[in-house]
Design an enzyme around this catalytic site. Sequence first.
Site, PDB file in Angstrom:
ATOM      1  N   ASP A 195      22.092  96.861 -96.160  1.00 44.77           N
ATOM      2  CA  ASP A 195      20.883  97.557 -96.557  1.00 44.77           C
ATOM      3  C   ASP A 195      20.907  97.467 -98.342  1.00 44.77           C
ATOM      4  O   ASP A 195      19.903  97.006 -98.751  1.00 44.77           O
ATOM      5  CB  ASP A 195      20.605  98.860 -96.155  1.00 44.77           C
ATOM      6  CG  ASP A 195      20.132  98.853 -94.770  1.00 44.77           C
ATOM      7  OD1 ASP A 195      19.442  97.967 -94.339  1.00 44.77           O
ATOM      8  OD2 ASP A 195      20.558 100.001 -93.932  1.00 44.77           O
ATOM      9  N   HIS A 250      26.178 105.073 -83.321  1.00 45.60           N
ATOM     10  CA  HIS A 250      24.865 105.648 -82.992  1.00 45.60           C
ATOM     11  C   HIS A 250      24.411 105.321 -81.535  1.00 45.60           C
ATOM     12  O   HIS A 250      23.933 104.125 -81.253  1.00 45.60           O
ATOM     13  CB  HIS A 250      23.738 105.350 -84.003  1.00 45.60           C
ATOM     14  CG  HIS A 250      22.501 105.856 -83.741  1.00 45.60           C
ATOM     15  ND1 HIS A 250      21.346 105.868 -84.528  1.00 45.60           N
ATOM     16  CD2 HIS A 250      22.048 106.891 -82.652  1.00 45.60           C
ATOM     17  CE1 HIS A 250      20.315 106.779 -84.133  1.00 45.60           C
ATOM     18  NE2 HIS A 250      20.587 107.170 -82.885  1.00 45.60           N
ATOM     19  N   HIS A 299      24.460 101.168 -81.966  1.00 46.38           N
ATOM     20  CA  HIS A 299      24.648 100.559 -83.344  1.00 46.38           C
ATOM     21  C   HIS A 299      25.665 101.236 -84.249  1.00 46.38           C
ATOM     22  O   HIS A 299      25.837 102.472 -83.598  1.00 46.38           O
ATOM     23  CB  HIS A 299      23.308  99.858 -84.124  1.00 46.38           C
ATOM     24  CG  HIS A 299      22.437 101.101 -84.181  1.00 46.38           C
ATOM     25  ND1 HIS A 299      21.649 101.669 -83.342  1.00 46.38           N
ATOM     26  CD2 HIS A 299      22.253 101.775 -85.411  1.00 46.38           C
ATOM     27  CE1 HIS A 299      20.890 102.622 -83.781  1.00 46.38           C
ATOM     28  NE2 HIS A 299      21.177 102.964 -85.117  1.00 46.38           N
ATOM     29  N   TYR A 356      24.471  95.803 -84.853  1.00 44.29           N
ATOM     30  CA  TYR A 356      24.216  96.112 -83.659  1.00 44.29           C
ATOM     31  C   TYR A 356      24.963  95.664 -82.654  1.00 44.29           C
ATOM     32  O   TYR A 356      25.688  94.689 -82.967  1.00 44.29           O
ATOM     33  CB  TYR A 356      22.504  95.816 -83.524  1.00 44.29           C
ATOM     34  CG  TYR A 356      21.616  96.684 -83.960  1.00 44.29           C
ATOM     35  CD1 TYR A 356      20.833  97.723 -83.464  1.00 44.29           C
ATOM     36  CD2 TYR A 356      21.339  96.782 -85.280  1.00 44.29           C
ATOM     37  CE1 TYR A 356      20.061  98.635 -83.942  1.00 44.29           C
ATOM     38  CE2 TYR A 356      20.531  97.548 -86.082  1.00 44.29           C
ATOM     39  CZ  TYR A 356      20.075  98.533 -85.371  1.00 44.29           C
ATOM     40  OH  TYR A 356      18.987  99.613 -85.713  1.00 44.29           O
ATOM     41  N   TYR A 371      14.284 102.632 -90.607  1.00 43.16           N
ATOM     42  CA  TYR A 371      15.132 103.723 -91.017  1.00 43.16           C
ATOM     43  C   TYR A 371      15.035 104.439 -92.291  1.00 43.16           C
ATOM     44  O   TYR A 371      14.570 103.722 -93.454  1.00 43.16           O
ATOM     45  CB  TYR A 371      16.590 103.419 -91.044  1.00 43.16           C
ATOM     46  CG  TYR A 371      17.229 103.601 -89.614  1.00 43.16           C
ATOM     47  CD1 TYR A 371      17.387 105.025 -89.096  1.00 43.16           C
ATOM     48  CD2 TYR A 371      17.758 102.556 -88.896  1.00 43.16           C
ATOM     49  CE1 TYR A 371      17.953 105.138 -87.906  1.00 43.16           C
ATOM     50  CE2 TYR A 371      17.939 102.794 -87.458  1.00 43.16           C
ATOM     51  CZ  TYR A 371      18.274 103.991 -86.842  1.00 43.16           C
ATOM     52  OH  TYR A 371      18.845 104.328 -85.752  1.00 43.16           O
ATOM     53  N   HIS A 426      26.035 103.017 -88.191  1.00 42.18           N
ATOM     54  CA  HIS A 426      25.711 103.393 -89.771  1.00 42.18           C
ATOM     55  C   HIS A 426      26.920 103.590 -90.425  1.00 42.18           C
ATOM     56  O   HIS A 426      27.649 104.654 -90.290  1.00 42.18           O
ATOM     57  CB  HIS A 426      24.737 104.425 -89.672  1.00 42.18           C
ATOM     58  CG  HIS A 426      23.398 104.368 -89.039  1.00 42.18           C
ATOM     59  ND1 HIS A 426      22.247 104.050 -89.554  1.00 42.18           N
ATOM     60  CD2 HIS A 426      23.166 104.708 -87.774  1.00 42.18           C
ATOM     61  CE1 HIS A 426      21.307 104.095 -88.667  1.00 42.18           C
ATOM     62  NE2 HIS A 426      21.885 104.502 -87.320  1.00 42.18           N
TER      63      HIS A 426
END
Length: 770
Positions: free
Chosen positions: A416, A721, A557, A402, A499, A559
Amino acid sequence: MKLSSITQSIKKVLAVNALFLALPTVVMQQAMAHGQEAHMLPLVKAMQAAGASVEHDAYSNIYIVTKNSTYAKIKPNSKTILINGKALNITVPVVEKNGQAFASEDLANEIFQSGLDQTFKTETVVHPLNSLSAEEIKLARSIIAADARAPKALRFSRLALAEPDKNTVWRSVLEHKDFKEDRQANFALLNGNNIIEGVLDLNTKKITQWKIVKDAHGMVLLDDFEMVQKVIKESPEYAAALKKRGVTDVSKVVATPLTVGYFGGEDGLDKEFNLLKIVAYLDVGDGNYWAHPIENLVAVVDLDKKKIVKVEDGGVVPIPMAARPYDGRDKKAMNRKPLRITEPEGKNFTVTGQSVHWGNWCFHVSMDSRVGIKLSTMTFKDNGTKRKIMYEGNLGGMVVPYGDPDIGWYFKSYLDSGDYGMGTLTSSLQRGTDVPENAVMFDAVIPDYQGNPLTIPNAFAIFERYANPEYKHQEMGQPNVSVARRELVVRWVSTIGNYDYIFDWVLAENGTIGINAGATGIEAVKGVRSKNMHDATAKQDTRYGTLIDHNIVGTTHQHIYNFRLDMDVDGENNTLTRMNPVIRSNNVGIRKSAMEIETSTVGTEKDATEKFDPSTVRLISNYNKENAMGNAVSYQLIPFAGGTHPIAKGANFSPDEWLFKRLNFMDKQIWVTKYQPNELFSDGDYPNRSTHDTGLNQFVANNDNIDNKDLVVWLTTGTTHIARAEEWPMMPTEWVNVLLKPWNFFNQTPSLTVNESAVKETDTSDTHQH
């Protein structure tokens, strides 16, 4: 497609329908089975007990029973039914009474034990990369628990099949011979700020390696989720901070455990401590606590002490309280007519153990608790010969950083897979929504955090789909030549907090491999004072994001996904080839310039690392093999984004950020390394609170020679994003992509033989051989 082929296909369909319509009907006065009166149940109830669904086609008065790959058509009062297009005589016909269908209680067994569904085959030779079975997981845990060096409470950060010898695996798969080596498992146990890692032999039942990794932190485990919820309820300091925000019922507060990253001590957090940060949301009863962030409040939790050691309070921001359900409960539902996807004659693919055969493709599929779905030993049958393409492919790592530097956001850079274990957080798939109705669903067995086998129902799915014309040409005065492109999709979904990530491996009949990653779910949002962009506070409130609702900002942010692809293009000895289109001056004829291609090969790992220029071509080539024209057989590497972000540009951070010290895979799209069996994750083995990059940057540090070597390709893609109102409160899936495309791998268009007749008559003589 030739007109003769179309005629043959139509004749086959008509023949099947004629057979079904001509089936003898019996008017049942009394249903009898085996000389006894049959026990009749409502058809829906009889099939639901077997896990099957029933639909009624009122127009033709036919009942359709489906269960995974089995498709049965039942005509009332008929003693013959159709299963995947094949006739089966049943003991007792289905009868109708007062508008309801009734069936014998034995009908489900007759259908699903008929053997007419040929999708699943018996594995006669066990694939060496089969996942650890439930029995093997139990055995591994018992071996570790019996070791005097093991902690009393076993908490597993990893328990997985150890990488067997690659050459031996290929030999076993291609020659269809038993794998003779012992099965081994890798394990990693959490023990405070140390990790115990080792290897055990499942055949000899002995631990062969045992190592203490000091000052390392493993994954966030599922019991941590429960623990942090408990500790916030017991903290007077946290309760006082909540009271300042008008929250007096702590049971309505939902805590989310977040990794704290590493900032060289600038955040005041000692590296040796095992810590998580908690940001929280308020449950107001609308089913979407994510829409009610408790902003500017962060609790630091010591996982060993199981208590809050620090509360960071940046000042009160009112909690957004407007109801924002994400399931549409506050909207009038739109009526949609059914969209039917049926395969009445069965599937075009077969599954043998964990191996899949579809047309010319053969591959193995497994589930890993960290990186999720894995495809391996992938081959393509070309003129009867299975040619190697990829030994192993899976997610290598991902990060969601972020851009907001505020108190509750600056540390948010979620790894993740490495920090949370995306396979462990697999979402069970729902037919008809998550996957089409023709999908075949598969359960997966993985070890849980205590080392016990955990079965995830419907963990992934495989389905075939229409994907526009494969090719088409209409020559003047000649029959149209057109073939439908079909794709086989292997889909897996992982949910990490707010998410949901959808991962599709997409195979085409022309040899192309696509990897599509889709982000959906609910954005992580920030509570602000502004209701609209005309408020005095709006400019400051939206400095790091977009106002997407009253008092809610979607923070900017990224991905970023990295995929580990162990390519073996027609063999293990491969080379990275660069092809760059250039403009050359021309003094011959009228043209002032000409287009030429500069072609070169890359010799070392560091030279191979680059940002992807979409105007160029990058290939993994095998210069030891040629196609009929003498060109080196190759596969093209294409890491690209999509949608609103056509180019994956890398991380949006300055070079002095701590995140860059810890991770490098996110800023380059193409990495190529010499194969090493222990180099599995682009973010390193233990990235939680890591001080430096132990992943890809470390892998290339020795700058190995990669010319004509066994290579692993690491492709990075992703998006920046920037939030928009249309993504709130539920985000439509945003896709990014990686593509692997054959480049002179074949001698001509590999799908020329594909037509409707050929698909139905595919040679499946070796479907048991993978």
